[in-house]
Write a protein that holds these residues in place. Structure first.
Motif, PDB file in Angstrom:
ATOM      1  N   GLN A 184       0.818  -1.224   0.000  1.00  0.00           N
ATOM      2  CA  GLN A 184       0.000   0.000   0.000  1.00  0.00           C
ATOM      3  C   GLN A 184       0.850   1.271   0.000  1.00  0.00           C
ATOM      4  N   THR A 185       1.558   1.483  -1.098  1.00  0.00           N
ATOM      5  CA  THR A 185       2.361   2.704  -1.227  1.00  0.00           C
ATOM      6  C   THR A 185       1.560   3.813  -1.923  1.00  0.00           C
ATOM      7  N   LEU A 186       0.237   3.737  -1.795  1.00  0.00           N
ATOM      8  CA  LEU A 186      -0.668   4.717  -2.393  1.00  0.00           C
ATOM      9  C   LEU A 186      -1.439   5.449  -1.308  1.00  0.00           C
ATOM     10  N   ASN A 187      -1.846   6.671  -1.622  1.00  0.00           N
ATOM     11  CA  ASN A 187      -2.748   7.426  -0.760  1.00  0.00           C
ATOM     12  C   ASN A 187      -3.843   8.049  -1.617  1.00  0.00           C
ATOM     13  N   LEU A 188      -4.995   8.251  -1.011  1.00  0.00           N
ATOM     14  CA  LEU A 188      -6.105   8.911  -1.689  1.00  0.00           C
ATOM     15  C   LEU A 188      -6.363  10.248  -1.014  1.00  0.00           C
ATOM     16  N   VAL A 189      -6.270  11.316  -1.781  1.00  0.00           N
ATOM     17  CA  VAL A 189      -6.583  12.653  -1.284  1.00  0.00           C
ATOM     18  C   VAL A 189      -7.959  13.033  -1.825  1.00  0.00           C
ATOM     19  N   ILE A 190      -8.863  13.432  -0.941  1.00  0.00           N
ATOM     20  CA  ILE A 190     -10.223  13.804  -1.332  1.00  0.00           C
ATOM     21  C   ILE A 190     -10.402  15.299  -1.119  1.00  0.00           C
ATOM     22  N   VAL A 191     -10.742  15.994  -2.200  1.00  0.00           N
ATOM     23  CA  VAL A 191     -10.921  17.450  -2.124  1.00  0.00           C
ATOM     24  C   VAL A 191     -12.383  17.780  -2.356  1.00  0.00           C
ATOM     25  N   LYS A 192     -13.034  18.312  -1.334  1.00  0.00           N
ATOM     26  CA  LYS A 192     -14.426  18.748  -1.440  1.00  0.00           C
ATOM     27  C   LYS A 192     -14.507  20.255  -1.686  1.00  0.00           C
ATOM     28  N   ASN A 193     -13.599  21.017  -1.086  1.00  0.00           N
ATOM     29  CA  ASN A 193     -13.616  22.476  -1.148  1.00  0.00           C
ATOM     30  C   ASN A 193     -13.555  22.980  -2.589  1.00  0.00           C
ATOM     31  N   LYS A 194     -14.618  23.641  -3.045  1.00  0.00           N
ATOM     32  CA  LYS A 194     -14.688  24.067  -4.447  1.00  0.00           C
ATOM     33  C   LYS A 194     -13.763  25.236  -4.740  1.00  0.00           C
ATOM     34  N   THR A 195     -13.544  26.088  -3.754  1.00  0.00           N
ATOM     35  CA  THR A 195     -12.614  27.202  -3.961  1.00  0.00           C
ATOM     36  C   THR A 195     -11.219  26.666  -4.234  1.00  0.00           C
ATOM     37  N   LEU A 196     -10.836  25.658  -3.482  1.00  0.00           N
ATOM     38  CA  LEU A 196      -9.535  25.037  -3.693  1.00  0.00           C
ATOM     39  C   LEU A 196      -9.479  24.359  -5.056  1.00  0.00           C
ATOM     40  N   ARG A 197     -10.582  23.708  -5.436  1.00  0.00           N
ATOM     41  CA  ARG A 197     -10.617  23.034  -6.733  1.00  0.00           C
ATOM     42  C   ARG A 197     -10.545  24.036  -7.890  1.00  0.00           C
ATOM     43  N   GLU A 198     -11.073  25.230  -7.672  1.00  0.00           N
ATOM     44  CA  GLU A 198     -10.983  26.263  -8.712  1.00  0.00           C
ATOM     45  C   GLU A 198      -9.541  26.676  -8.965  1.00  0.00           C
ATOM     46  N   THR A 199      -8.717  26.601  -7.924  1.00  0.00           N
ATOM     47  CA  THR A 199      -7.293  26.910  -8.114  1.00  0.00           C
ATOM     48  C   THR A 199      -6.586  25.799  -8.880  1.00  0.00           C
TER      49      THR A 199
END
Length: 209
Positions: A44-59
């Motif tokens: 398991q040398t993987l990680n999952l990053v979950i981004v909900k914040n839309k302002t951050l996603r706009e960047t």
């Protein structure tokens, strides 16, 4: 559930309904599915990053070739690999086996040493490539689970990992982004949702010996 029907239902969603958000239960299913993905040696040398914040996603949008799915989906999933695989990762893994399965050291030691030597012989670039190959397994697993759960998704390589890493400060966590998967629910007017799948006949893709 008819799994083939669900796989026929899924497609790379081009337009998400930004008003529809995954429930915590649905999101938790995706987390569990990612964590249960098969990996080489189970390391398991993987990680999952979950981004909900839309302002951050706009960047992130300009670094995603302005593909709107990144912002309009319910959540943006980012599959990451470790920048490096250390001896401590192997040791921690086998300690976890010992804790969960109560496996004797006499059995674990040879396997632990073999994996340590194998990793030591690889360059950092080779370790990253080894992990990246497994990231695609995780992506495929998540896409199938999404189909089963009636969650729309759009697998994407079209982004600039270095910019994602910088904006999300992934380097501080020892991670590198490699794949992204916006997830959510298709918009009613996404024209691609009604198009027939285009696939070769099975007898051209499957060889039985």
């Amino acid at each position: 559930m008819d799994i083939i029907k669900q796989l026929q239902w899924r497609y790379a969603t081009k337009k998400f309904d930004a008003s529809k958000i995954l429930t915590p239960a649905k999101l938790n299913t995706l987390k569990e599915a990612f964590n249960l993905t098969a990996t080489s040696f189970g390391l398991q040398t993987l990680n999952l990053v979950i981004v909900k914040n839309k302002t951050l996603r706009e960047t992130l949008l300009p670094h995603s070739y302005n593909q709107p799915q990144v912002v309009n989906a319910s959540h943006l999933l980012i599959i990451c690999i470790q920048e490096n695989i250390e001896d401590s990762d192997v040791i921690d893994y086998y300690n976890n086996i010992k804790t969960i399965r109560n496996t004797p050291e006499s059995i674990l030691n040879p396997y632990r040493e073999q994996l340590q030597v194998m990793m030591q012989k690889k360059t950092v670039e080779q370790r990253q490539s080894w992990s990246k190959n497994q990231a695609y397994i995780a992506l495929g697993n998540l896409m199938t689970v999404c189909a089963i759960e009636n969650i729309d998704a759009c697998p994407m390589e079209g982004f600039i990992p270095e910019q994602y890493d910088q904006i999300l400060k992934l380097g501080e966590k020892g991670l590198k982004s490699v794949l992204i998967l916006p997830v959510g629910y298709r918009a009613d007017d996404d024209m691609f949702s009604t198009l027939k799948k285009v696939r070769k006949p099975i007898n051209q893709t499957v060889i039985e010996i």
